[in-house]
Design an enzyme around this catalytic site. Sequence first.
Site, PDB file in Angstrom:
ATOM      1  N   GLY A 100      -4.876   1.883  -5.476  1.00  0.00           N
ATOM      2  CA  GLY A 100      -4.299   2.914  -6.247  1.00  0.00           C
ATOM      3  C   GLY A 100      -3.424   3.893  -5.693  1.00  0.00           C
ATOM      4  O   GLY A 100      -3.016   3.566  -4.637  1.00  0.00           O
ATOM      5  N   GLY A 106       1.486   8.698  -1.365  1.00  0.00           N
ATOM      6  CA  GLY A 106       1.191   7.538  -0.949  1.00  0.00           C
ATOM      7  C   GLY A 106       0.435   6.640  -1.954  1.00  0.00           C
ATOM      8  O   GLY A 106       0.112   6.789  -3.005  1.00  0.00           O
ATOM      9  N   ARG A 107       0.260   5.462  -1.247  1.00  0.00           N
ATOM     10  CA  ARG A 107      -0.541   4.221  -2.096  1.00  0.00           C
ATOM     11  C   ARG A 107      -1.554   3.643  -1.290  1.00  0.00           C
ATOM     12  O   ARG A 107      -1.371   3.371  -0.049  1.00  0.00           O
ATOM     13  CB  ARG A 107       0.536   3.173  -2.709  1.00  0.00           C
ATOM     14  N   VAL A 126      -2.096   7.776  -4.322  1.00  0.00           N
ATOM     15  CA  VAL A 126      -2.600   8.878  -3.888  1.00  0.00           C
ATOM     16  C   VAL A 126      -1.548  10.456  -3.866  1.00  0.00           C
ATOM     17  O   VAL A 126      -0.494  10.031  -3.862  1.00  0.00           O
ATOM     18  CB  VAL A 126      -2.718   8.601  -2.129  1.00  0.00           C
ATOM     19  N   ASP A 144      -9.484  -3.527   8.304  1.00  0.00           N
ATOM     20  CA  ASP A 144      -7.931  -3.199   7.889  1.00  0.00           C
ATOM     21  C   ASP A 144      -7.314  -2.142   8.546  1.00  0.00           C
ATOM     22  O   ASP A 144      -6.639  -1.438   8.200  1.00  0.00           O
ATOM     23  CB  ASP A 144      -7.835  -3.203   6.227  1.00  0.00           C
TER      24      ASP A 144
END
Length: 496
Positions: free
Chosen positions: A48, A43-44, A50, A158
Amino acid sequence: MIEINNNHNNGNGKQFPSSQIMPDSKKKSIVKIGEYTLGEKIGRGAFGQVFKGLNGKTGEFVAIKQIDSNKIDESSLQSVKGEVEILHKLRHNNIVKVLGVVEVQAQLNFILEYVENGSLRDVIEKFGPLSEELCIIYLYQMLQGLAYLHSNKVIHRDIKASNILITKEGVIKLADFGVASQIDSESQLRFSVVGTPYWMAPESIEISGCSSASDIWSLGSTMIELLTGNPPYYTLQPMAAMFRIVSDQHPPFPTDISKEFLDYFQQSFKKDPTQRPTAQELLQHPIFFTLQKVPPTLSELQSTLKTLNGGRSRLRTSVNSIDWGSSSSTSGSSTPLSSSSSSSNIKSIVSDEDFNKLQTTIKQQAQTISNLSEEILILKKELKEKPKLEEQQFYKEYFMALAISVKVNQCYQDKTCEPKDMQQLYEMARSQEIPWYKLIEWIPSQLISNDNIPQLTPSSSRENISLSNSSSSIPNPNQNQNQNNKSKSKKFGFFS
């Protein structure tokens, strides 16, 4: 002739086919980060990538979030470090755990709890929009995580489906705290534009101050995302979406949702953040009453009884087949069982008394659960009817007040009665000596309009009442308008 052997020795004298050997071309270079080995990209995050990682000492799988500190500005770097500081202090089942930080030269590696099923965004992309029932189950866990965050003076800022992870057991984990902030008190606000446009609260867009209430708005947008597959205003460009978030009374609600879910959205999307419920308060919302299901243990107990009886039969057969006079020794000779107590102890395993006691206990538990199930069904029915009763009472009080007001005004102009008569009239109506819906006949038809009537949707199951057959001992000062009033009351169908 030379014979080629395609099998290889594994070092222990055993052979395995060459097809199981990994070719050198497929071998990847091993990247070590402290005691962790870096695996595939999964993932992202906000700042950054992951990766999946493996702890070489314990065998534990983790998520490793890598950030190159040379490629982000100082403020972003501080935000990332703030995420670690925040998460490292938090310990809750619905929040991703930070296990540590490994710094290699200019690279920061955050070791996080590995959540195998990815994000809820991944889930709806694979399986489509979720059912309301499943959304409610997930929502309850999200609110638990948020309530814990807010109690620790942390706002996420978020909240969206891609930042909410889920385990294979269906446990929700709030993640990606890259823009989270810690506040000293509930009244302290954060004045900066952060978050993702389609999920942002109006006050975040207007920079009027972000608080824990902003997370409640974003969570509401996330629930719309889970129910429909997309967040509110997703067809618009980000700037246009933010304009609509600020200008509209609330985002468009999904169609075909329950009355409870509609109310949840209405509470979560109040424009004034001080009027929104807290996460802790929303955990008590009626939407979660639907999670109370009749325990399935009745069928489980019946299955247990069946298994128990079957086991007793098989065990009795096995015991009866034993030759209690002899036993085979390891040498092959037969030796009589010298102790009669051994025989009785073994046979007692299948005694009817023990099985019957256990069976009685299970039946008693089943009856208790059956009684509780009936009580739960009754309570659920009462809860389902409660909004209708409250709505009916609202209309009743509204029209009583309006009718009495008209009557007082009429009497004041005609000087036909005293205020005390009005009080008596009102008490008679409240005590139902006068049918309360008869009072509508006193209200001039011009007062009964869409502008004056409360904007609530009457229940479709409510029957209309014909006022033509009702009677009252109170004289009607607006007799010539009765017919109009009757048609009005029938048109709106408020009464039952």
